[in-house]
Design an enzyme around this catalytic site. Structure first.
Site, PDB file in Angstrom:
ATOM      1  N   ARG A 319       0.792  -1.232   0.000  1.00 43.87           N
ATOM      2  CA  ARG A 319       0.000   0.000   0.000  1.00 43.87           C
ATOM      3  C   ARG A 319       0.830   1.292   0.000  1.00 43.87           C
ATOM      4  O   ARG A 319       0.498   2.215  -0.727  1.00 43.87           O
ATOM      5  CB  ARG A 319      -1.012  -0.018   1.152  1.00 43.87           C
ATOM      6  CG  ARG A 319      -2.015  -1.179   1.038  1.00 43.87           C
ATOM      7  CD  ARG A 319      -3.195  -1.076   1.993  1.00 43.87           C
ATOM      8  NE  ARG A 319      -4.094  -0.012   1.590  1.00 43.87           N
ATOM      9  CZ  ARG A 319      -4.122   1.175   2.144  1.00 43.87           C
ATOM     10  NH1 ARG A 319      -3.330   1.470   3.156  1.00 43.87           N
ATOM     11  NH2 ARG A 319      -4.956   2.079   1.688  1.00 43.87           N
ATOM     12  N   CYS A 350      13.972  -5.109  -4.027  1.00 41.55           N
ATOM     13  CA  CYS A 350      14.833  -4.333  -4.927  1.00 41.55           C
ATOM     14  C   CYS A 350      14.046  -3.267  -5.673  1.00 41.55           C
ATOM     15  O   CYS A 350      13.851  -3.362  -6.898  1.00 41.55           O
ATOM     16  CB  CYS A 350      15.535  -5.269  -5.889  1.00 41.55           C
ATOM     17  SG  CYS A 350      16.838  -6.144  -5.052  1.00 41.55           S
TER      18      CYS A 350
HETATM   19  N1  LIG Z   1      -6.896  -2.304  -2.115  1.00 42.68           N
HETATM   20  C1  LIG Z   1      -7.352  -1.016  -1.725  1.00 42.68           C
HETATM   21  C2  LIG Z   1      -8.830  -0.901  -1.515  1.00 42.68           C
HETATM   22  C3  LIG Z   1      -9.686  -1.743  -2.381  1.00 42.68           C
HETATM   23  C4  LIG Z   1     -10.413  -0.994  -3.408  1.00 42.68           C
HETATM   24  C5  LIG Z   1     -11.289  -1.993  -4.110  1.00 42.68           C
HETATM   25  N2  LIG Z   1     -12.565  -1.482  -4.485  1.00 42.68           N
HETATM   26  C6  LIG Z   1      -6.559  -0.506  -0.541  1.00 42.68           C
HETATM   27  O1  LIG Z   1      -5.632  -1.108  -0.119  1.00 42.68           O
HETATM   28  O2  LIG Z   1      -6.843   0.524  -0.006  1.00 42.68           O
END
Ligand SMILES: N[C@@H](CCCC[NH3+])C(=O)O
Ligand SMILES: Cc1ncc(COP(=O)(O)O)c(C=O)c1O
Length: 427
Positions: A319, A350
């Protein structure tokens, strides 16, 4: 955050003990925190005296253990792939309490859902509508469905996790009239039982306006279509606190406002109050999750910054690299020691962008110390990869002083398992 003797505790177990028993990097969930969030949501709905369903969005974290817990808590769940449905099935979760979302469900996935008896399929587009109708006709079977609308509402969140705007791959477009065409087609099919309307406006949302607009829009749309929905499903998206910049709205407030809006809009558009469904993922599991890492190397660049490297990174939490997401870390084995430095916490992958925390105040640290990143329970394990052929970490559930391994750490054998043995032909 629980602490004792200057140590971080998760679910009554010290982070130090967890690291010794299960090694790092490690995902740990404070199970009672998940239960408390679900109870808070249920209580908020109960106070509104509405019919409701909380359908946990599997994409946030999908493993057998979470479905066991949800079974215990008697809530529903939502899946978006055959893999999530297979995990739900392995957990013995009641399929009638499962909904199936997704903008490109394959015929095989639809067959799987119908075979397993998935309770609700949330139809997203015309292609899916044709595939599903054909499948049900062949089997002379009916299926409960919702229709996913693309409502044209933009939630104020990162562009990549905003889904409700008109320019989106998800759902039937309302503004152009495509949604009405789909509605007519669904209503004309004797194999589809349309129970209501669904939309999702985005994720990590910190304001209530989007939901009020959405509820109004769903009710107005139903009214315009002369349709009494049994259900309106407003999706997920409730924001959580990752670091001090985040000031989330309590789940109960979101629920209260959604219910109030539904009451007002139903009255205004002459509808009976439908059942209200929500699909939260992040807000249920996010705050309950911790990632534990061991601190390794350090690089001090005079006049620029210091990097502390840990034994995980973008493979277990993409993220920060993907969305620029900001997290907060604590020194788990010296929780309350005075702040002595500001560092960037980097992973071992990496990529220069492999950062876990961009800027973190910490006490003095040394190699071998234990670092915990907070609120990593959503979209961490579920988005993990084997980049650089690093094995994915184990997952542990901790509750009332008891820790339980629920997903094994991948081994190098797991990493190479799918590589074929083949003869190289030399000519
Ligand atoms: N994967 C996203 C949110 C999911 C969005 C999917 N509709 C996050 O880590 O924030
Ligand atoms: C259709 C749908 N429902 C629910 C969710 C869960 O969102 P969140 O984890 O933000 O609650 C998502 C992801 O954004 C989604 O696309």
């Amino acid at each position: 955050m629980q602490s004792e003797n200057n140590q971080l505790y998760i679910g009554g177990v010290s982070a130090d003990e967890l690291a010794r028993r299960y090694q790092t990097p490690l995902y740990v969930y404070d199970v009672s925190r998940i239960r408390a969030t679900i109870s808070e949501m249920k209580a908020a709905f109960a106070a509104e005296k509405v019919h409701y369903e909380i359908s946990y969005a599997s994409k946030a974290f999908s493993v057998v253990a979470i479905y066991d817990l949800l079974k215990d808590e008697k809530i529903h769940c939502d899946a978006v792939s055959g893999g999530e449905i297979a995990t739900i099935e392995k957990a013995g979760f009641p399929m009638k309490n499962v909904s199936f979302n997704g903008n490109n469900k394959s015929l095989d996935e639809l067959k799987m859902a119908v075979d397993y008896g998935v309770g609700t399929i949330i139809i997203d587009n015309f292609h899916e509508l044709d595939l599903l109708t054909g499948l049900l006709e062949k089997r002379q079977q009916t299926q409960n469905v919702l229709m996913r609308l693309s409502p044209g509402i933009s939630a104020h969140t990162h562009e990549f996790i905003s889904t409700g705007q008109q320019d989106s791959k998800f759902g039937f477009d309302l503004l152009s009239g495509q949604a009405k065409t789909a509605f007519d087609q669904i209503q004309a099919s004797k194999y589809l039982n349309l129970r209501g309307l669904h939309a999702h406006i985005g994720s990590q949302i910190f304001e209530t306006d989007g939901y009020s607009h959405l509820v109004d829009l769903l009710c107005k749309t139903a009214h315009d279509w002369h349709f009494q929905p049994e259900i309106i499903d407003v999706g997920g998206g409730f924001g959580i606190r990752y670091n001090e910049e985040d000031d989330p709205i309590p789940n109960a407030t979101f629920i209260h406002l959604i219910c109030q809006s539904a009451r007002t809009a139903s009255r205004q558009y002459g509808l009976s109050l439908p059942e209200i469904w929500i699909e939260p993922g992040r807000s249920i599991v996010g705050p309950a999750g911790y990632s534990l890492y061991t601190i390794g190397g350090r690089k001090d660049i005079p006049g620029i910054r210091s990097y502390l490297s840990v034994d995980g990174g973008m493979g277990d939490n993409i993220r920060p690299a993907l969305y620029g997401a900001k997290y907060e870390a604590v020194l788990a084995n010296q929780l309350n020691a005075a702040v002595k430095q500001v560092v960037r916490i980097a992973g071992k992958y990496c990529e220069s962008g492999d950062v876990l925390v961009w800027q973190q105040e910490l006490p003095k640290t040394k190699a071998g110390d234990l670092l915990a990143i907070l609120a990593t329970g959503a979209y961490g394990y579920s988005m993990a990869s084997n980049y650089n052929r690093n094995p994915r970490p184990a997952v542990v559930f901790a509750e009332n002083g008891h820790a339980q391994l629920v997903v094994k750490r991948e081994s190098f054998a797991d990493i190479t398992r799918l590589d074929m043995d083949y003869e190289v032909e030399n000519d």
